[in-house]
Scaffold this motif. Structure first.
Motif, PDB file in Angstrom:
ATOM      1  N   MET A  88      14.206  -6.553  -6.590  1.00 54.12           N
ATOM      2  CA  MET A  88      13.351  -6.137  -7.703  1.00 54.12           C
ATOM      3  C   MET A  88      12.517  -7.299  -8.225  1.00 54.12           C
ATOM      4  SD  MET A  88      15.670  -3.378  -9.692  1.00 54.12           S
ATOM      5  CE  MET A  88      15.891  -1.770  -8.924  1.00 54.12           C
TER       6      MET A  88
ATOM      7  N   CYS B  44       9.280  -8.199  -6.727  1.00 53.07           N
ATOM      8  CA  CYS B  44       8.135  -7.365  -7.071  1.00 53.07           C
ATOM      9  C   CYS B  44       7.379  -7.898  -8.286  1.00 53.07           C
ATOM     10  CB  CYS B  44       8.576  -5.927  -7.331  1.00 53.07           C
ATOM     11  SG  CYS B  44       9.415  -5.163  -5.936  1.00 53.07           S
TER      12      CYS B  44
ATOM     13  N   ASP C  22      -2.701  -5.787 -17.562  1.00 53.33           N
ATOM     14  CA  ASP C  22      -3.266  -4.626 -16.875  1.00 53.33           C
ATOM     15  C   ASP C  22      -2.220  -3.888 -16.071  1.00 53.33           C
ATOM     16  OD1 ASP C  22      -5.692  -4.999 -17.844  1.00 53.33           O
ATOM     17  OD2 ASP C  22      -6.589  -5.819 -16.033  1.00 53.33           O
ATOM     18  N   LYS C  23      -1.209  -4.613 -15.627  1.00 50.70           N
ATOM     19  CA  LYS C  23      -0.197  -3.999 -14.768  1.00 50.70           C
ATOM     20  C   LYS C  23       1.145  -4.136 -15.465  1.00 50.70           C
ATOM     21  CE  LYS C  23       1.506  -5.756 -10.837  1.00 50.70           C
ATOM     22  NZ  LYS C  23       1.535  -6.285  -9.459  1.00 50.70           N
ATOM     23  N   ILE C  24       1.815  -3.037 -15.650  1.00 51.42           N
ATOM     24  CA  ILE C  24       3.146  -3.078 -16.238  1.00 51.42           C
ATOM     25  C   ILE C  24       4.089  -2.338 -15.316  1.00 51.42           C
ATOM     26  CG2 ILE C  24       4.560  -2.384 -18.191  1.00 51.42           C
ATOM     27  CD1 ILE C  24       2.202  -2.771 -19.981  1.00 51.42           C
ATOM     28  N   ALA C  25       5.132  -3.013 -14.899  1.00 54.08           N
ATOM     29  CA  ALA C  25       6.078  -2.402 -13.966  1.00 54.08           C
ATOM     30  C   ALA C  25       7.453  -2.388 -14.600  1.00 54.08           C
ATOM     31  CB  ALA C  25       6.105  -3.187 -12.658  1.00 54.08           C
ATOM     32  N   ASP C  26       8.187  -1.310 -14.387  1.00 54.28           N
ATOM     33  CA  ASP C  26       9.582  -1.349 -14.796  1.00 54.28           C
ATOM     34  C   ASP C  26      10.476  -0.881 -13.670  1.00 54.28           C
ATOM     35  OD1 ASP C  26      10.284   1.718 -15.603  1.00 54.28           O
ATOM     36  OD2 ASP C  26       8.225   1.201 -16.132  1.00 54.28           O
ATOM     37  N   PHE C  27      11.540  -1.615 -13.499  1.00 54.87           N
ATOM     38  CA  PHE C  27      12.498  -1.370 -12.423  1.00 54.87           C
ATOM     39  C   PHE C  27      13.860  -1.151 -13.063  1.00 54.87           C
ATOM     40  CE2 PHE C  27      10.211  -2.621  -8.509  1.00 54.87           C
ATOM     41  CZ  PHE C  27       9.022  -3.015  -9.080  1.00 54.87           C
ATOM     42  N   GLU C  28      14.457  -0.007 -12.762  1.00 57.15           N
ATOM     43  CA  GLU C  28      15.754   0.305 -13.348  1.00 57.15           C
ATOM     44  C   GLU C  28      16.823   0.268 -12.273  1.00 57.15           C
ATOM     45  OE1 GLU C  28      15.830   3.428 -16.355  1.00 57.15           O
ATOM     46  OE2 GLU C  28      17.685   4.179 -15.445  1.00 57.15           O
ATOM     47  N   MET C  29      17.965  -0.288 -12.624  1.00 60.52           N
ATOM     48  CA  MET C  29      19.036  -0.457 -11.646  1.00 60.52           C
ATOM     49  C   MET C  29      20.363  -0.079 -12.284  1.00 60.52           C
ATOM     50  SD  MET C  29      19.755  -3.892  -9.462  1.00 60.52           S
ATOM     51  CE  MET C  29      20.735  -4.618 -10.734  1.00 60.52           C
TER      52      MET C  29
ATOM     53  N   ARG D 139      -0.232  -5.065  -2.527  1.00 56.84           N
ATOM     54  CA  ARG D 139       0.970  -5.655  -3.122  1.00 56.84           C
ATOM     55  C   ARG D 139       1.891  -4.554  -3.666  1.00 56.84           C
ATOM     56  NH1 ARG D 139       3.092 -10.540  -5.689  1.00 56.84           N
ATOM     57  NH2 ARG D 139       5.178  -9.786  -6.185  1.00 56.84           N
ATOM     58  N   ILE D 140       1.310  -3.568  -4.323  1.00 51.70           N
ATOM     59  CA  ILE D 140       2.113  -2.486  -4.898  1.00 51.70           C
ATOM     60  C   ILE D 140       2.830  -1.709  -3.796  1.00 51.70           C
ATOM     61  CG2 ILE D 140       1.929  -0.257  -6.085  1.00 51.70           C
ATOM     62  CD1 ILE D 140      -0.318  -1.597  -7.810  1.00 51.70           C
TER      63      ILE D 140
ATOM     64  N   ASP E   5       5.629  -3.900  -2.425  1.00 48.75           N
ATOM     65  CA  ASP E   5       6.737  -4.033  -3.372  1.00 48.75           C
ATOM     66  C   ASP E   5       7.562  -2.747  -3.432  1.00 48.75           C
ATOM     67  OD1 ASP E   5       6.094  -6.609  -3.971  1.00 48.75           O
ATOM     68  OD2 ASP E   5       5.145  -6.174  -5.889  1.00 48.75           O
ATOM     69  N   LEU E   6       6.883  -1.625  -3.570  1.00 47.41           N
ATOM     70  CA  LEU E   6       7.628  -0.374  -3.738  1.00 47.41           C
ATOM     71  C   LEU E   6       8.416  -0.026  -2.488  1.00 47.41           C
ATOM     72  CD1 LEU E   6       5.262   1.922  -5.804  1.00 47.41           C
ATOM     73  CD2 LEU E   6       7.097   0.425  -6.570  1.00 47.41           C
TER      74      LEU E   6
ATOM     75  N   SER F  83      10.154  -1.845  -0.792  1.00 50.86           N
ATOM     76  CA  SER F  83      11.466  -2.505  -0.760  1.00 50.86           C
ATOM     77  C   SER F  83      12.470  -1.741  -1.631  1.00 50.86           C
ATOM     78  CB  SER F  83      11.362  -3.961  -1.211  1.00 50.86           C
ATOM     79  OG  SER F  83      11.175  -4.036  -2.602  1.00 50.86           O
ATOM     80  N   ILE F  84      11.987  -0.777  -2.387  1.00 51.46           N
ATOM     81  CA  ILE F  84      12.867   0.048  -3.226  1.00 51.46           C
ATOM     82  C   ILE F  84      13.048   1.442  -2.626  1.00 51.46           C
ATOM     83  CG2 ILE F  84      13.244   0.943  -5.567  1.00 51.46           C
ATOM     84  CD1 ILE F  84      13.033  -2.060  -5.586  1.00 51.46           C
TER      85      ILE F  84
ATOM     86  N   GLY G 106      17.772   1.792  -7.068  1.00 58.11           N
ATOM     87  CA  GLY G 106      17.220   2.048  -8.392  1.00 58.11           C
ATOM     88  C   GLY G 106      15.854   2.691  -8.308  1.00 58.11           C
ATOM     89  N   THR G 107      15.147   2.604  -9.408  1.00 59.56           N
ATOM     90  CA  THR G 107      13.824   3.222  -9.464  1.00 59.56           C
ATOM     91  C   THR G 107      12.793   2.192  -9.903  1.00 59.56           C
ATOM     92  OG1 THR G 107      14.068   3.845 -11.778  1.00 59.56           O
ATOM     93  CG2 THR G 107      14.826   5.429 -10.136  1.00 59.56           C
ATOM     94  N   ALA G 108      11.525   2.498  -9.634  1.00 58.96           N
ATOM     95  CA  ALA G 108      10.461   1.573  -9.997  1.00 58.96           C
ATOM     96  C   ALA G 108       9.216   2.343 -10.399  1.00 58.96           C
ATOM     97  CB  ALA G 108      10.147   0.646  -8.818  1.00 58.96           C
ATOM     98  N   ASN G 109       8.536   1.845 -11.405  1.00 59.13           N
ATOM     99  CA  ASN G 109       7.258   2.404 -11.844  1.00 59.13           C
ATOM    100  C   ASN G 109       6.296   1.253 -12.062  1.00 59.13           C
ATOM    101  OD1 ASN G 109       8.067   5.320 -12.499  1.00 59.13           O
ATOM    102  ND2 ASN G 109       9.577   4.098 -13.607  1.00 59.13           N
ATOM    103  N   ILE G 110       5.121   1.359 -11.473  1.00 58.92           N
ATOM    104  CA  ILE G 110       4.090   0.349 -11.713  1.00 58.92           C
ATOM    105  C   ILE G 110       2.853   1.067 -12.243  1.00 58.92           C
ATOM    106  CG2 ILE G 110       2.642  -1.438 -10.684  1.00 58.92           C
ATOM    107  CD1 ILE G 110       4.811  -1.826  -8.573  1.00 58.92           C
ATOM    108  N   VAL G 111       2.442   0.667 -13.430  1.00 58.18           N
ATOM    109  CA  VAL G 111       1.289   1.296 -14.060  1.00 58.18           C
ATOM    110  C   VAL G 111       0.126   0.316 -14.050  1.00 58.18           C
ATOM    111  CG1 VAL G 111       0.369   2.291 -16.180  1.00 58.18           C
ATOM    112  CG2 VAL G 111       2.749   2.707 -15.555  1.00 58.18           C
ATOM    113  N   CYS G 112      -1.020   0.750 -13.551  1.00 56.18           N
ATOM    114  CA  CYS G 112      -2.240  -0.056 -13.623  1.00 56.18           C
ATOM    115  C   CYS G 112      -3.184   0.636 -14.572  1.00 56.18           C
ATOM    116  CB  CYS G 112      -2.884  -0.179 -12.246  1.00 56.18           C
ATOM    117  SG  CYS G 112      -1.833  -0.969 -11.039  1.00 56.18           S
ATOM    118  N   ARG G 113      -3.529  -0.071 -15.637  1.00 59.97           N
ATOM    119  CA  ARG G 113      -4.445   0.523 -16.614  1.00 59.97           C
ATOM    120  C   ARG G 113      -5.873   0.410 -16.121  1.00 59.97           C
ATOM    121  NH1 ARG G 113      -3.564  -2.896 -21.578  1.00 59.97           N
ATOM    122  NH2 ARG G 113      -5.569  -1.938 -22.067  1.00 59.97           N
TER     123      ARG G 113
ATOM    124  N   ASN H 242      -9.475  -0.694 -16.216  1.00 60.14           N
ATOM    125  CA  ASN H 242      -9.954  -1.956 -16.766  1.00 60.14           C
ATOM    126  C   ASN H 242     -11.297  -2.289 -16.159  1.00 60.14           C
ATOM    127  OD1 ASN H 242     -10.445  -4.495 -17.650  1.00 60.14           O
ATOM    128  ND2 ASN H 242      -8.634  -5.428 -16.750  1.00 60.14           N
TER     129      ASN H 242
END
Lengths: 262, 262
Positions: free
Chosen positions: A78, A81, A109-116, B146-147, B150-151, B153-154, B176-183, B185
């Motif tokens: 994680m 990433c 601009d990019k916010i990622a969250d990874f839960e485990m 990159r996204i 990265d994803l 690998s999950i 686990g889980t993953a979320n990547i948000v790109c606003r 811009n």
DNA sequence: GATAACGAGG
DNA sequence: CCTCGTTATC
């Protein structure tokens, strides 16, 4: 409720890269004072101790002591990433058995969250006594890494001998023998290039290079490594983490009988 | 008689590197208007469409429509022999079943020609209708690559969800889980760093990361990637080739039943 | 052949 | 800090 915000996220990435080879599963312990980990390696020979003090975080909220069991390989996946200049936040809500890693890019601009999911891990938390060491060597971490790598192509074990003049790394193998001597040297351009020896009495101890080479995975964390030696005590190989704490590796010396009958 | 001269030969090298992982054999179609290719990947799941317009070449001579079947791995092997600043000329004489690639070094000191046998390849040339897409995302190609890396690998699949505010990439796997948000811009130093969303209505679709990761091999072709999404339609991942055309990849979304029973 | 790790350069 | 080119390893 736990919420730790670390602006220099690359630090945490490096910490995990440095210990995941040695330790597969471990409990991360959070208290009001900091974030720490202590674990034996999988063959129960070496010990890793990590400390990240609360003061090193931009936000540090830990309402009650918490021990979070994680598979370090999964944590590492994680954290890979996260960008090297991302801000990392570790979150755990009360009453859940998960941890969340949040990565914010510098411009948001990019916010990622990874839960485990967390795991239950039995761990005997060993008290490590503060010992007086017969000799403490401080040297550039890259130089120590290079020496351990070089010697491991000749032999399996290294004898580290400290005198006032310097520290000698010796090995022997089927193809021959090798000795590398590093003289004490305080007159360098930058203090992190110095090799400094604080010695009460000469000491000479033997260690398995395999473990030392694992320890040197922490080289990116610090320009400098400190090696503390005493007869009969495990060596301590310490990488300081700027403003925050350390990663320390402990390894028991081989006793001579073992050297003869490996 | 066919003779196409491309001063920026590295373009053609990059094009082949970007599609050879997906497609093994394909027909290159030459007409008076340009040089193109359309092919399914070997598992018949994804589709690649390449267009290099005649205007992008320094010389473009194509007397009659011609379909030249080639093994893309072999083409790639030959193009790897061209320097990155070589001028590449593609030649085919009438009545022969070979194609010649000629490489001229910038100073004309080195001239290489590579001749290759053509092959007969059945290809159903699919008409790809111009569709209206519910959402079109334009973002830096390196960030998309990159996204996807990265994803993967999950998890194995990614859910791409577009709203006015941004685009979210989500996955889930064993660890686990993953979320990547790109606003969205638009206020960046350079236009190619922008993330821009043109949306008619929100859309959320699931794709196999394996294919998206293959598509991102085209990242060197363009700073920017365009992702066009509509329910029930294949996603289009487009890399524009400056002044010449594009490489487009098409991939059908996974339908929900497939997600449940992979 | 593809990925990972490393070192150099922009 | 990122990109590239190389190497090492699977």
């Amino acid at each position: 409720m736990l919420e730790l915000r670390l602006v220099q996220g690359s630090l945490l990435k490096k910490v995990l890269e440095s210990i995941k080879e040695l330790v597969t599963d471990a409990n991360f312990d959070c208290s009001a004072t900091g974030f720490s980990l202590q674990a034996m390696d999988s063959s129960h020979v070496a010990l890793v101790a990590l400390l990240l003090r609360a003061e090193g975080f931009e936000h540090y909220r830990c309402d009650r002591n918490l021990s979070m069991g994680m598979n370090l390989n999964n944590v590492s996946k994680m954290l890979r990433c996260a960008g090297n200049d991302d801000i990392i936040t570790i979150k755990a809500d009360d009453g859940t058995d998960t941890v969340t890693f949040m990565f914010e890019s510098p411009n948001q601009d990019k916010i990622a969250d990874f839960e485990m999911k967390l795991m239950d891990i039995d761990s005997e938390h060993l008290g490590i006594p503060d010992a007086e060491y017969q000799a403490i060597v401080r040297m550039p971490s890259a130089e120590f890494a290079r020496i351990c790598k070089d010697l491991s192509s000749i032999g399996d074990t290294v004898i580290i001998s400290v005198t006032k003049e310097g520290v000698k790394f010796s090995t022997a193998g089927d193809i021959g023998t090798a000795n590398i001597v590093c003289r004490q040297n305080k007159t360098v351009d930058k203090p992190e290039q110095a090799t400094i020896i604080e010695m009460q009495e000469p000491v000479s101890l033997t260690f398995a290079l395999r473990y030392l080479n694992s320890f040197t995975k922490a080289t990116p964390l610090s320009e400098t490594v400190t090696i503390s030696l005493s007869s009969e005590l495990p060596v301590v190989v310490e990488y300081k983490i700027a403003e925050m704490g350390y990663v320390r590796f402990y390894l028991a010396p081989k006793i001579e009988d073992e050297e003869m009958n490996p």
